[in-house]
Write a protein that holds these residues in place. Structure first.
Motif, PDB file in Angstrom:
ATOM      1  N   PRO A 117      -5.308 -10.789  -1.323  1.00 13.24           N
ATOM      2  CA  PRO A 117      -6.556 -11.015  -0.576  1.00 13.24           C
ATOM      3  C   PRO A 117      -6.647 -10.119   0.667  1.00 13.24           C
ATOM      4  O   PRO A 117      -5.629  -9.750   1.253  1.00 13.24           O
ATOM      5  CB  PRO A 117      -6.468 -12.485  -0.173  1.00 13.24           C
ATOM      6  CG  PRO A 117      -5.501 -13.100  -1.125  1.00 13.24           C
ATOM      7  CD  PRO A 117      -4.525 -12.011  -1.467  1.00 13.24           C
ATOM      8  N   LEU A 118      -7.881  -9.809   1.034  1.00 17.16           N
ATOM      9  CA  LEU A 118      -8.096  -9.031   2.255  1.00 17.16           C
ATOM     10  C   LEU A 118      -7.509  -9.769   3.447  1.00 17.16           C
ATOM     11  O   LEU A 118      -7.534 -10.987   3.508  1.00 17.16           O
ATOM     12  CB  LEU A 118      -9.590  -8.805   2.482  1.00 17.16           C
ATOM     13  CG  LEU A 118     -10.300  -7.906   1.492  1.00 17.16           C
ATOM     14  CD1 LEU A 118     -11.791  -7.862   1.815  1.00 17.16           C
ATOM     15  CD2 LEU A 118      -9.723  -6.505   1.502  1.00 17.16           C
ATOM     16  N   ARG A 119      -7.002  -8.996   4.389  1.00 21.10           N
ATOM     17  CA  ARG A 119      -6.507  -9.580   5.627  1.00 21.10           C
ATOM     18  C   ARG A 119      -7.127  -8.800   6.777  1.00 21.10           C
ATOM     19  O   ARG A 119      -7.615  -7.688   6.572  1.00 21.10           O
ATOM     20  CB  ARG A 119      -4.992  -9.564   5.683  1.00 21.10           C
ATOM     21  CG  ARG A 119      -4.313  -8.449   4.953  1.00 21.10           C
ATOM     22  CD  ARG A 119      -2.790  -8.700   4.886  1.00 21.10           C
ATOM     23  NE  ARG A 119      -2.116  -7.659   4.163  1.00 21.10           N
ATOM     24  CZ  ARG A 119      -1.570  -7.797   2.966  1.00 21.10           C
ATOM     25  NH1 ARG A 119      -1.628  -8.937   2.349  1.00 21.10           N
ATOM     26  NH2 ARG A 119      -0.950  -6.806   2.388  1.00 21.10           N
ATOM     27  N   GLY A 120      -7.076  -9.368   7.957  1.00 23.87           N
ATOM     28  CA  GLY A 120      -7.673  -8.746   9.133  1.00 23.87           C
ATOM     29  C   GLY A 120      -7.242  -7.310   9.337  1.00 23.87           C
ATOM     30  O   GLY A 120      -7.714  -6.389   8.690  1.00 23.87           O
ATOM     31  N   GLU A 121      -6.328  -7.090  10.220  1.00 23.37           N
ATOM     32  CA  GLU A 121      -5.820  -5.754  10.538  1.00 23.37           C
ATOM     33  C   GLU A 121      -4.559  -5.522   9.710  1.00 23.37           C
ATOM     34  O   GLU A 121      -3.492  -6.025  10.046  1.00 23.37           O
ATOM     35  CB  GLU A 121      -5.509  -5.660  12.033  1.00 23.37           C
ATOM     36  CG  GLU A 121      -5.043  -4.314  12.511  1.00 23.37           C
ATOM     37  CD  GLU A 121      -6.166  -3.286  12.564  1.00 23.37           C
ATOM     38  OE1 GLU A 121      -5.850  -2.096  12.433  1.00 23.37           O
ATOM     39  OE2 GLU A 121      -7.327  -3.680  12.716  1.00 23.37           O
ATOM     40  N   PRO A 122      -4.651  -4.780   8.609  1.00 23.68           N
ATOM     41  CA  PRO A 122      -3.474  -4.630   7.751  1.00 23.68           C
ATOM     42  C   PRO A 122      -2.466  -3.630   8.354  1.00 23.68           C
ATOM     43  O   PRO A 122      -2.850  -2.662   8.995  1.00 23.68           O
ATOM     44  CB  PRO A 122      -4.055  -4.077   6.449  1.00 23.68           C
ATOM     45  CG  PRO A 122      -5.274  -3.327   6.885  1.00 23.68           C
ATOM     46  CD  PRO A 122      -5.813  -4.075   8.073  1.00 23.68           C
ATOM     47  N   ALA A 123      -1.205  -3.908   8.104  1.00 26.81           N
ATOM     48  CA  ALA A 123      -0.165  -2.952   8.464  1.00 26.81           C
ATOM     49  C   ALA A 123      -0.259  -1.768   7.502  1.00 26.81           C
ATOM     50  O   ALA A 123      -0.742  -1.908   6.379  1.00 26.81           O
ATOM     51  CB  ALA A 123       1.213  -3.596   8.360  1.00 26.81           C
ATOM     52  N   GLN A 124       0.202  -0.628   7.929  1.00 22.84           N
ATOM     53  CA  GLN A 124       0.222   0.558   7.064  1.00 22.84           C
ATOM     54  C   GLN A 124       1.117   0.262   5.852  1.00 22.84           C
ATOM     55  O   GLN A 124       2.216  -0.263   6.018  1.00 22.84           O
ATOM     56  CB  GLN A 124       0.760   1.775   7.839  1.00 22.84           C
ATOM     57  CG  GLN A 124       0.624   3.076   7.128  1.00 22.84           C
ATOM     58  CD  GLN A 124      -0.822   3.515   6.928  1.00 22.84           C
ATOM     59  OE1 GLN A 124      -1.701   3.183   7.699  1.00 22.84           O
ATOM     60  NE2 GLN A 124      -1.063   4.258   5.870  1.00 22.84           N
ATOM     61  N   PRO A 125       0.665   0.555   4.640  1.00 18.58           N
ATOM     62  CA  PRO A 125       1.512   0.301   3.466  1.00 18.58           C
ATOM     63  C   PRO A 125       2.825   1.081   3.554  1.00 18.58           C
ATOM     64  O   PRO A 125       2.891   2.170   4.131  1.00 18.58           O
ATOM     65  CB  PRO A 125       0.668   0.815   2.297  1.00 18.58           C
ATOM     66  CG  PRO A 125      -0.721   0.838   2.790  1.00 18.58           C
ATOM     67  CD  PRO A 125      -0.634   1.119   4.255  1.00 18.58           C
ATOM     68  N   LEU A 126       3.832   0.489   2.957  1.00 16.97           N
ATOM     69  CA  LEU A 126       5.166   1.099   2.939  1.00 16.97           C
ATOM     70  C   LEU A 126       5.342   1.929   1.666  1.00 16.97           C
ATOM     71  O   LEU A 126       4.657   1.698   0.674  1.00 16.97           O
ATOM     72  CB  LEU A 126       6.228   0.012   2.977  1.00 16.97           C
ATOM     73  CG  LEU A 126       6.168  -0.955   4.165  1.00 16.97           C
ATOM     74  CD1 LEU A 126       7.130  -2.110   3.955  1.00 16.97           C
ATOM     75  CD2 LEU A 126       6.455  -0.206   5.456  1.00 16.97           C
ATOM     76  N   GLY A 127       6.278   2.837   1.690  1.00 24.71           N
ATOM     77  CA  GLY A 127       6.652   3.576   0.501  1.00 24.71           C
ATOM     78  C   GLY A 127       7.624   2.782  -0.331  1.00 24.71           C
ATOM     79  O   GLY A 127       8.280   1.859   0.162  1.00 24.71           O
ATOM     80  N   ILE A 128       7.747   3.106  -1.590  1.00 26.00           N
ATOM     81  CA  ILE A 128       8.623   2.384  -2.512  1.00 26.00           C
ATOM     82  C   ILE A 128      10.071   2.387  -2.069  1.00 26.00           C
ATOM     83  O   ILE A 128      10.810   1.433  -2.303  1.00 26.00           O
ATOM     84  CB  ILE A 128       8.462   2.914  -3.959  1.00 26.00           C
ATOM     85  CG1 ILE A 128       9.192   2.025  -4.979  1.00 26.00           C
ATOM     86  CG2 ILE A 128       8.901   4.347  -4.079  1.00 26.00           C
ATOM     87  CD1 ILE A 128       8.660   0.636  -5.101  1.00 26.00           C
ATOM     88  N   ALA A 129      10.506   3.426  -1.367  1.00 24.80           N
ATOM     89  CA  ALA A 129      11.889   3.496  -0.901  1.00 24.80           C
ATOM     90  C   ALA A 129      12.232   2.365   0.055  1.00 24.80           C
ATOM     91  O   ALA A 129      13.402   1.984   0.180  1.00 24.80           O
ATOM     92  CB  ALA A 129      12.160   4.845  -0.237  1.00 24.80           C
ATOM     93  N   SER A 130      11.232   1.763   0.687  1.00 26.18           N
ATOM     94  CA  SER A 130      11.494   0.679   1.638  1.00 26.18           C
ATOM     95  C   SER A 130      12.011  -0.576   0.938  1.00 26.18           C
ATOM     96  O   SER A 130      12.589  -1.465   1.580  1.00 26.18           O
ATOM     97  CB  SER A 130      10.244   0.335   2.432  1.00 26.18           C
ATOM     98  OG  SER A 130       9.254  -0.257   1.587  1.00 26.18           O
ATOM     99  N   LEU A 131      11.834  -0.686  -0.365  1.00 24.18           N
ATOM    100  CA  LEU A 131      12.305  -1.859  -1.107  1.00 24.18           C
ATOM    101  C   LEU A 131      13.745  -1.691  -1.618  1.00 24.18           C
ATOM    102  O   LEU A 131      14.295  -2.623  -2.187  1.00 24.18           O
ATOM    103  CB  LEU A 131      11.380  -2.158  -2.292  1.00 24.18           C
ATOM    104  CG  LEU A 131       9.948  -2.528  -1.943  1.00 24.18           C
ATOM    105  CD1 LEU A 131       9.159  -2.809  -3.201  1.00 24.18           C
ATOM    106  CD2 LEU A 131       9.889  -3.711  -0.990  1.00 24.18           C
ATOM    107  N   ALA A 132      14.303  -0.523  -1.446  1.00 20.13           N
ATOM    108  CA  ALA A 132      15.667  -0.268  -1.957  1.00 20.13           C
ATOM    109  C   ALA A 132      16.719  -1.003  -1.173  1.00 20.13           C
ATOM    110  O   ALA A 132      16.587  -1.418  -0.087  1.00 20.13           O
ATOM    111  CB  ALA A 132      15.950   1.226  -1.949  1.00 20.13           C
TER     112      ALA A 132
END
Length: 184
Positions: free
Chosen positions: A169-184
């Motif tokens: 769902p839409l949210r107010g001020e979204p954080a910048q999306p992360l890259g896939i490497a952040s899940l490693a």
């Protein structure tokens, strides 16, 4: 063919390029599903995997040690305001279609995209393509329009329909999306 004890979903690597080529090359050669005229080489597929996975998830369904389906997200548009939106694609080997692999891949992909902070998903579908429309609509996507006569392949003009859906769902001020490497 049924899913075996050795089937699973994982992130793709360039080592999957030959299997991905085996899935995608017939689509290019034989159908209007892809608007490419020439099938990319295995090396080109490896390069594409590297490019996409530098930022976005690319998943493969592995069956007995080989990829038989894949789905990935990519940049929707290069302008900064589009950063929370992605384009989706999924391809399943002809021998494995109709077994729920596409939906399983997209379900996993949506989960990863949500974790990374993406909000919207879009898909362009060369028409007609009943299976792809069904997959995207099963994921909650809805049609938003058609580009008429936008592609020319096999001596004919073809339409491309566009579908959209919410990853989260839409949210107010979204954080910048992360890259896939952040899940490693």
């Amino acid at each position: 063919m049924m899913a075996s004890d050795e089937s699973h979903i994982r992130l793709a690597t360039p080592a999957d390029a030959a299997d991905i080529h085996a899935i995608y090359a017939p689509v290019v050669r034989e159908t209007i599903i892809s608007f490419e005229y020439e099938e990319p080489s295995v090396d080109e597929m490896a390069r594409r995997i590297e490019k996409v996975t530098a930022r976005y998830p690319w998943l493969v369904w592995v069956e007995d040690g080989r990829a038989v389906g894949y789905a990935y997200a990519g940049q929707h548009n290069e302008r900064a305001a589009y950063d929370w939106s992605v384009d989706l694609s999924a391809y399943i080997h002809a021998d494995w279609r109709g077994r729920g692999i596409g939906k399983a891949l997209y379900t996993k992909l949506y989960g990863l995209l949500d974790q990374l902070g993406y909000i919207n998903a879009y898909a362009g579908i060369s028409l007609p393509n009943t299976a792809s429309v069904a997959l995207h609509e099963a994921m909650g996507m809805r049609p938003v329009g058609v580009y008429h006569h936008v592609g020319y392949k096999f001596g004919k003009w073809h339409d491309v329909g566009w579908w959209e859906g919410a990853i989260t769902p839409l949210r107010g001020e979204p954080a910048q999306p992360l890259g896939i490497a952040s899940l490693a």
